[in-house]
Design a protein around this motif. Structure first.
Motif, PDB file in Angstrom:
ATOM      1  N   ASP A 195       0.792  -1.145  -0.024  1.00 25.66           N
ATOM      2  CA  ASP A 195      -0.098  -0.081   0.067  1.00 25.66           C
ATOM      3  C   ASP A 195       0.668   1.166   0.096  1.00 25.66           C
ATOM      4  O   ASP A 195       0.536   2.166  -0.681  1.00 25.66           O
ATOM      5  N   LEU A 196       2.002   1.180   0.729  1.00 23.13           N
ATOM      6  CA  LEU A 196       2.956   2.505   0.762  1.00 23.13           C
ATOM      7  C   LEU A 196       3.424   2.651  -0.638  1.00 23.13           C
ATOM      8  O   LEU A 196       3.233   3.738  -1.048  1.00 23.13           O
ATOM      9  N   GLN A 197       3.706   1.620  -1.383  1.00 21.56           N
ATOM     10  CA  GLN A 197       4.359   1.680  -2.817  1.00 21.56           C
ATOM     11  C   GLN A 197       3.146   1.933  -3.679  1.00 21.56           C
ATOM     12  O   GLN A 197       3.568   2.687  -4.662  1.00 21.56           O
ATOM     13  N   ALA A 198       2.020   1.738  -3.610  1.00 23.11           N
ATOM     14  CA  ALA A 198       0.911   2.030  -4.373  1.00 23.11           C
ATOM     15  C   ALA A 198       0.277   3.533  -4.042  1.00 23.11           C
ATOM     16  O   ALA A 198      -0.750   3.845  -4.672  1.00 23.11           O
ATOM     17  N   ASP A 199       0.898   4.259  -3.165  1.00 26.47           N
ATOM     18  CA  ASP A 199       0.611   5.676  -2.833  1.00 26.47           C
ATOM     19  C   ASP A 199      -0.936   5.611  -2.038  1.00 26.47           C
ATOM     20  O   ASP A 199      -1.550   6.525  -2.054  1.00 26.47           O
ATOM     21  N   LYS A 200      -0.954   4.544  -1.225  1.00 25.68           N
ATOM     22  CA  LYS A 200      -2.512   4.594  -0.526  1.00 25.68           C
ATOM     23  C   LYS A 200      -2.261   5.595   0.860  1.00 25.68           C
ATOM     24  O   LYS A 200      -3.253   6.134   1.221  1.00 25.68           O
ATOM     25  N   PHE A 201      -1.202   5.946   1.292  1.00 22.60           N
ATOM     26  CA  PHE A 201      -1.063   6.947   2.429  1.00 22.60           C
ATOM     27  C   PHE A 201      -0.001   7.896   2.136  1.00 22.60           C
ATOM     28  O   PHE A 201       1.071   7.621   1.401  1.00 22.60           O
ATOM     29  N   ASP A 202       0.392   9.099   2.790  1.00 19.60           N
ATOM     30  CA  ASP A 202       1.336   9.860   3.013  1.00 19.60           C
ATOM     31  C   ASP A 202       2.432   9.590   4.257  1.00 19.60           C
ATOM     32  O   ASP A 202       3.413   9.772   3.904  1.00 19.60           O
ATOM     33  N   VAL A 203       1.772   9.163   5.148  1.00 23.79           N
ATOM     34  CA  VAL A 203       2.555   8.804   6.491  1.00 23.79           C
ATOM     35  C   VAL A 203       2.354   7.750   7.045  1.00 23.79           C
ATOM     36  O   VAL A 203       1.120   7.211   6.956  1.00 23.79           O
ATOM     37  N   LEU A 204       3.206   7.035   7.575  1.00 26.48           N
ATOM     38  CA  LEU A 204       2.914   5.686   8.157  1.00 26.48           C
ATOM     39  C   LEU A 204       3.123   6.152   9.794  1.00 26.48           C
ATOM     40  O   LEU A 204       4.161   6.726  10.120  1.00 26.48           O
ATOM     41  N   LEU A 205       2.233   5.556  10.426  1.00 28.91           N
ATOM     42  CA  LEU A 205       2.265   5.709  11.960  1.00 28.91           C
ATOM     43  C   LEU A 205       2.545   4.650  12.736  1.00 28.91           C
ATOM     44  O   LEU A 205       1.944   3.638  12.571  1.00 28.91           O
ATOM     45  N   ILE A 206       3.596   4.666  13.530  1.00 30.42           N
ATOM     46  CA  ILE A 206       3.959   3.368  14.439  1.00 30.42           C
ATOM     47  C   ILE A 206       4.024   3.942  15.818  1.00 30.42           C
ATOM     48  O   ILE A 206       4.342   4.944  16.197  1.00 30.42           O
ATOM     49  N   LYS A 207       4.092   3.041  16.780  1.00 31.53           N
ATOM     50  CA  LYS A 207       4.195   3.226  18.350  1.00 31.53           C
ATOM     51  C   LYS A 207       5.846   3.570  18.349  1.00 31.53           C
ATOM     52  O   LYS A 207       6.068   4.569  19.113  1.00 31.53           O
ATOM     53  N   SER A 208       6.597   2.502  17.901  1.00 29.90           N
ATOM     54  CA  SER A 208       7.998   2.791  18.146  1.00 29.90           C
ATOM     55  C   SER A 208       8.716   1.965  17.211  1.00 29.90           C
ATOM     56  O   SER A 208       7.989   0.864  16.596  1.00 29.90           O
ATOM     57  N   LEU A 209      10.124   2.197  16.772  1.00 31.40           N
ATOM     58  CA  LEU A 209      10.705   1.475  15.892  1.00 31.40           C
ATOM     59  C   LEU A 209      10.718  -0.082  16.168  1.00 31.40           C
ATOM     60  O   LEU A 209      10.479  -0.871  15.194  1.00 31.40           O
ATOM     61  N   ASP A 210      10.789  -0.472  17.491  1.00 31.50           N
ATOM     62  CA  ASP A 210      10.655  -2.035  17.509  1.00 31.50           C
ATOM     63  C   ASP A 210       9.218  -2.459  17.421  1.00 31.50           C
ATOM     64  O   ASP A 210       9.385  -3.751  16.990  1.00 31.50           O
ATOM     65  N   ARG A 211       8.267  -1.898  17.118  1.00 28.66           N
ATOM     66  CA  ARG A 211       7.182  -2.327  16.880  1.00 28.66           C
ATOM     67  C   ARG A 211       6.946  -2.519  15.351  1.00 28.66           C
ATOM     68  O   ARG A 211       6.252  -3.390  14.985  1.00 28.66           O
ATOM     69  N   LEU A 212       8.083  -1.884  14.487  1.00 33.51           N
ATOM     70  CA  LEU A 212       7.880  -2.064  13.197  1.00 33.51           C
ATOM     71  C   LEU A 212       8.571  -3.186  12.678  1.00 33.51           C
ATOM     72  O   LEU A 212       8.557  -4.387  11.963  1.00 33.51           O
ATOM     73  N   MET A 213      10.114  -3.529  13.432  1.00 33.77           N
ATOM     74  CA  MET A 213      10.838  -4.719  13.198  1.00 33.77           C
ATOM     75  C   MET A 213      12.023  -4.441  13.957  1.00 33.77           C
ATOM     76  O   MET A 213      12.041  -3.707  14.801  1.00 33.77           O
ATOM     77  N   ARG A 214      12.999  -5.740  13.902  1.00 32.16           N
ATOM     78  CA  ARG A 214      14.046  -5.703  14.906  1.00 32.16           C
ATOM     79  C   ARG A 214      15.147  -6.479  14.060  1.00 32.16           C
ATOM     80  O   ARG A 214      16.257  -6.923  14.626  1.00 32.16           O
ATOM     81  N   SER A 215      15.178  -5.942  12.929  1.00 33.08           N
ATOM     82  CA  SER A 215      16.378  -6.580  11.806  1.00 33.08           C
ATOM     83  C   SER A 215      17.081  -5.324  11.223  1.00 33.08           C
ATOM     84  O   SER A 215      16.191  -4.522  10.595  1.00 33.08           O
ATOM     85  N   ASN A 216      18.220  -5.496  11.450  1.00 34.05           N
ATOM     86  CA  ASN A 216      19.039  -4.097  10.617  1.00 34.05           C
ATOM     87  C   ASN A 216      18.794  -4.463   9.039  1.00 34.05           C
ATOM     88  O   ASN A 216      18.629  -3.134   8.431  1.00 34.05           O
ATOM     89  N   LYS A 217      18.935  -5.316   8.589  1.00 34.41           N
ATOM     90  CA  LYS A 217      18.703  -5.473   7.315  1.00 34.41           C
ATOM     91  C   LYS A 217      17.222  -5.298   6.606  1.00 34.41           C
ATOM     92  O   LYS A 217      17.275  -4.174   5.768  1.00 34.41           O
TER      93      LYS A 217
END
Length: 161
Positions: free
Chosen positions: A75-97
């Protein structure tokens, strides 16, 4: 050195919300429900239009097998929204790669990342280096916790307790 000022979020932005907790335990399911509700409230307070909310209860160690994360990226790449809202970085992922791949996709698609626990937009120029260190720390914490849980489970099986 003058501290960086986080710009005031513009009203009317289209927002995608990503929520994640890592287990199916009842306490975490309740935490995930609360996180999802809190995210919606914050988006509304900021005057943003919620166009999608992605909620999943899986490990953040990798993005593989995370259906809602993959849906959010599409959806991000399809331009469905302008901003992604998250609580904190670790809620998004835990991998450097995965983190650096995500940042590349975010930049190529000219999207913003808003971290509501910090009340700020993520700025790659200002926070990029430290976020990499933070992701490495989250990954290490996740590995240690996983090892502890496996050892505890193995011990209970061996001692039938």
């Amino acid at each position: 050195m003058t501290p960086a000022i986080t710009p005031t979020p513009a009203k009317g932005l289209r927002v995608g919300i990503y929520n994640r907790c890592s287990t199916q335990e009842e306490s975490q399911v309740n935490a995930l429900e609360l996180q999802a509700k809190q995210s919606r409230e914050i988006a509304k307070q900021l005057g943003w239009t919620i166009v999608a909310q992605y909620i999943e209860s899986v490990s953040g160690t990798s993005t593989k097998g995370r259906i809602e994360y993959q849906h959010m990226l599409a959806d991000l790449q399809a331009d469905k929204f302008d901003v992604l809202l998250i609580k904190s970085l670790d809620r998004l992922m835990r991998s450097n790669k995965d983190w650096y791949e995500f940042l590349d996709i975010l930049a190529r698609n000219k999207k913003q990342l808003y971290i509501y626990m910090e009340h700020k937009f993520f700025d790659t120029n200002q926070h990029g280096f430290m976020s990499g260190i933070e992701m490495a720390m989250h990954a290490q914490f996740s590995r240690v916790l996983s090892d502890k849980l496996k050892n505890s489970h193995r011990w209970r099986q061996e001692h039938k307790s």
